[in-house]
Enzyme design. Structure first.
Site, short mmCIF file in Angstrom:
data_model
loop_
_atom_site.label_atom_id
_atom_site.label_comp_id
_atom_site.label_asym_id
_atom_site.label_seq_id
_atom_site.Cartn_x
_atom_site.Cartn_y
_atom_site.Cartn_z
N THR A 131 0.80 -1.23 0.00
CA THR A 131 0.00 0.00 0.00
C THR A 131 0.83 1.27 0.00
OG1 THR A 131 -1.42 1.37 1.42
CG2 THR A 131 -0.18 -0.35 2.51
N GLU A 133 0.25 3.63 1.78
CA GLU A 133 0.34 4.06 3.17
C GLU A 133 1.73 3.78 3.74
OE1 GLU A 133 -2.13 5.75 4.57
OE2 GLU A 133 -1.48 5.78 6.65
N TYR A 154 -1.11 0.37 10.89
CA TYR A 154 -1.43 -0.30 9.62
C TYR A 154 -0.24 -0.19 8.66
CZ TYR A 154 -3.47 -0.86 4.94
OH TYR A 154 -3.71 -1.23 3.64
N LYS A 158 2.15 -3.23 7.20
CA LYS A 158 2.26 -3.48 5.75
C LYS A 158 3.72 -3.43 5.30
CE LYS A 158 -1.95 -4.12 3.95
NZ LYS A 158 -2.32 -5.28 3.12
#
Ligand code: NAP
Ligand code: GDD
Length: 340
Positions: A131, A133, A154, A158
Site C-alpha cells: 500500500t 500508506e 497499519y 504493511k
C-alpha cells in the site's frame, strides 16, 4: 486444465472484483472467509448465480490470518497456482485503536501464508497487497524506490509484510510480488472509508434523509482510482515473466475537500452547507499527501487506468443513489470494457 487461484480477503472490495475477473478468465477460484455471526459474503453472493456457471468453479473455506495451522492445511489441500493475499485489517484509523491485532493479522498473517506455501513445497505465484500508506511522510510523487516512512500501525504492519514478501522471493526463489496500490474505490468500497462515506451521505442528503455529514481532515491529498482496474493490475503482475514490485496509481492528486465538492456538485448541492468538522475522525498522525507514479507498470505491461477521480465520483454517487432508491444492496457491474 483451469488454473486454480486462492484469494484471501475475498469478501472485501478488491477480493470480490478479483474473484469476478478470475472467473471470467476461466479460473477455479477458492476464497478464505471468516466465520461471522452475520452474513459477510454480500459482495460475492452474486457470483454463485453467475450466468457463466461460475458456481461450480467458486469454493469457500473458513479461515483466519491469525490461524497459521489452518493456513497450512488449506494451502496443502487446495494447492493453488496463484495466491492473491488481500486479507487485512485495512482501516488506518482503526489500526490506532487495535495496533496489536492489526500487526498480527496484517503483518504476521502474511508470514503465516508464505510459510504455509513454502512448507507445502508449492510452485505457486504469490501476490501481496502492499500500500501507498507505507510511504507515509515521504513527499509525492511516490514510486517503487521511495523511502517507507509509515505513519500508522497499519502502515508499519504493511511494511513488515512487504519486506517479508521480498525476502521470500530472494531467499527461496519464490515468484512473490507486491503491488503497492494507491487508494482505489468503487460502489463496493467499505462504508467507513472517506469516498464511500461521502457518496452515501450525498445520496441520503439529496433524498432528504440526512442534513449533515461529519468529517475529519479534508485537506489530505489522495490518488483515487477505480478498483476493478487495480485488480486487473494484480492479475497482470502474476502473469509477468519475472516477479517484481509495482506501484499502481492514477498519478493525479485530489484533496478530500475537492472530492466532497465534486460529489455534492453531482447532485446539484453545495457541500459547504452540509459538511461539518468532527475531531473524532482525525488520526494521531496523518499521511498528508499520496500521489503515485505508476510508470514502471505502464512501461512493463502497459497498465494505464482509464477512470480518473472525477468519473469515479460520478460512478459512486450514481450507485449510492440507485442503492437508496431500490431500498437496499445493489451489486454493480464494473463500468469497463470486458466486464459486462
Ligand atoms: P477490505 O474491503 O477492507 O477487505 C478486507 C478483507 O480482508 C475482507 O475480506 C476481510 O474479511 C478480510 N480480513 C480482515 N481481517 C482478516 C483476518 N484476520 N483473517 C481473514 N480475513 C480477514 O479491503 P480492500 O479495500 O478490498 O483491500 C484489499 C487489500 O488491499 C487489503 O490488504 C488492503 O490493506 C490493501 N490495500 C487496499 C487499498 C485500497 O485503496 N482499497 C490500497 C492499498 C492496499 P471480512 O469481510 O470478514 O471483514
Ligand atoms: N475514513 C475517513 N473518515 N477518512 C477521513 C474522514 C472521515 O470522516 N475525514 C477525512 N478523512 C481523511 C483521512 O484522514 C485520510 O487522510 C483520507 O481522508 C482517506 O482516508 P480513508 O478513506 O480512510 O483511506 P486511507 O488513505 O487512510 O487508507 C486507504 O487507502 C490506503 C492506500 O493509501 C485504505 O484503503 C488502506 O487500506 C489503503 O492501504
Amino acid at each position: 486444465m483451469a488454473k486454480r487461484a486462492l484469494i484471501t480477503g475475498i469478501t472485501g472490495q478488491d477480493g470480490s472484483y478479483l474473484a469476478e475477473l478470475l472467473l471470467l478468465k476461466g479460473y477455479e477460484v477458492h476464497g478464505i472467509i471468516r466465520r461471522a455471526s452475520t452474513v459477510n459474503t454480500r459482495r460475492i453472493d452474486h457470483l454463485y448465480v453467475d450466468p457463466h456457471e461460475s458456481a461450480v468453479r467458486l469454493f469457500m473455506h473458513y479461515g483466519d490470518m491469525v490461524d497459521g495451522s489452518r493456513m497450512s492445511v488449506l494451502l496443502s489441500e487446495i494447492r493453488p497456482d496463484e495466491v492473491y493475499h488481500l486479507a487485512s485489517q485495512s482501516h488506518v484509523r482503526v489500526s490506532f485503536d487495535e495496533p496489536e491485532y492489526t500487526a498480527n493479522a496484517t503483518g504476521l498473517g502474511t508470514i503465516r501464508l508464505l510459510e504455509a506455501i513454502r512448507q507445502a513445497r508449492l510452485d505457486c505465484r504469490f501476490y501481496q497487497a502492499s500500500t501507498s500508506e507505507m510511504f507515509g511522510s515521504s513527499a509525492p510523487p511516490q514510486n517503487e524506490d521511495t523511502l517507507f516512512q509509515p505513519q500508522s500501525p497499519y502502515g508499519t504492519a504493511k511494511v513488515f509484510a512487504h519486506c517479508t514478501t521480498k525476502n521470500y522471493r530472494e531467499a527461496y526463489g519464490m515468484f512473490a510480488c507486491s503491488g503497492i496500490l494507491f487508494n482505489h474505490e468503487s460502489p463496493r468500497r467499505g462504508e467507513t472509508f472517506v469516498t464511500r462515506k461521502i457518496t452515501r451521505a450525498v445520496a441520503r442528503i439529496k433524498a432528504g434523509l440526512d442534513e449533515h455529514l461529519w468529517m475529519g481532515n479534508i485537506d489530505a491529498v489522495r490518488d483515487w482510482g477505480y478498483a476493478p482496474e487495480y485488480v486487473e493490475g494484480m492479475w497482470r503482475m502474476l502473469q509477468a515473466d519475472e516477479p517484481d514490485d509495482y506501484v499502481l496509481a492514477t498519478g493525479d492528486g485530489c484533496t478530500v475537500r475537492d472530492f466532497l465538492a465534486m460529489a455534492f456538485d453531482a447532485v446539484g448541492l453545495d457541500w459547504e452547507r452540509h459538511v461539518r468538522f468532527d475531531e473524532r475522525y482525525l488520526r494521531p498522525s496523518e499521511v498528508g499527501s499520496l500521489i503515485g507514479d505508476p510508470s514502471r507498470a505502464k512501461v512493463a505491461w502497459g497498465w494505464d487506468p482509464l477512470v480518473r477521480t472525477p468519473e469515479l465520483v460520478k460512478i459512486m454517487v450514481n450507485a449510492d443513489i440507485l442503492a437508496l432508491e431500490s431500498g437496499g444492496h445493489v451489486i454493480d457491474r464494473p463500468e469497463l470494457p470486458g466486464w459486462a
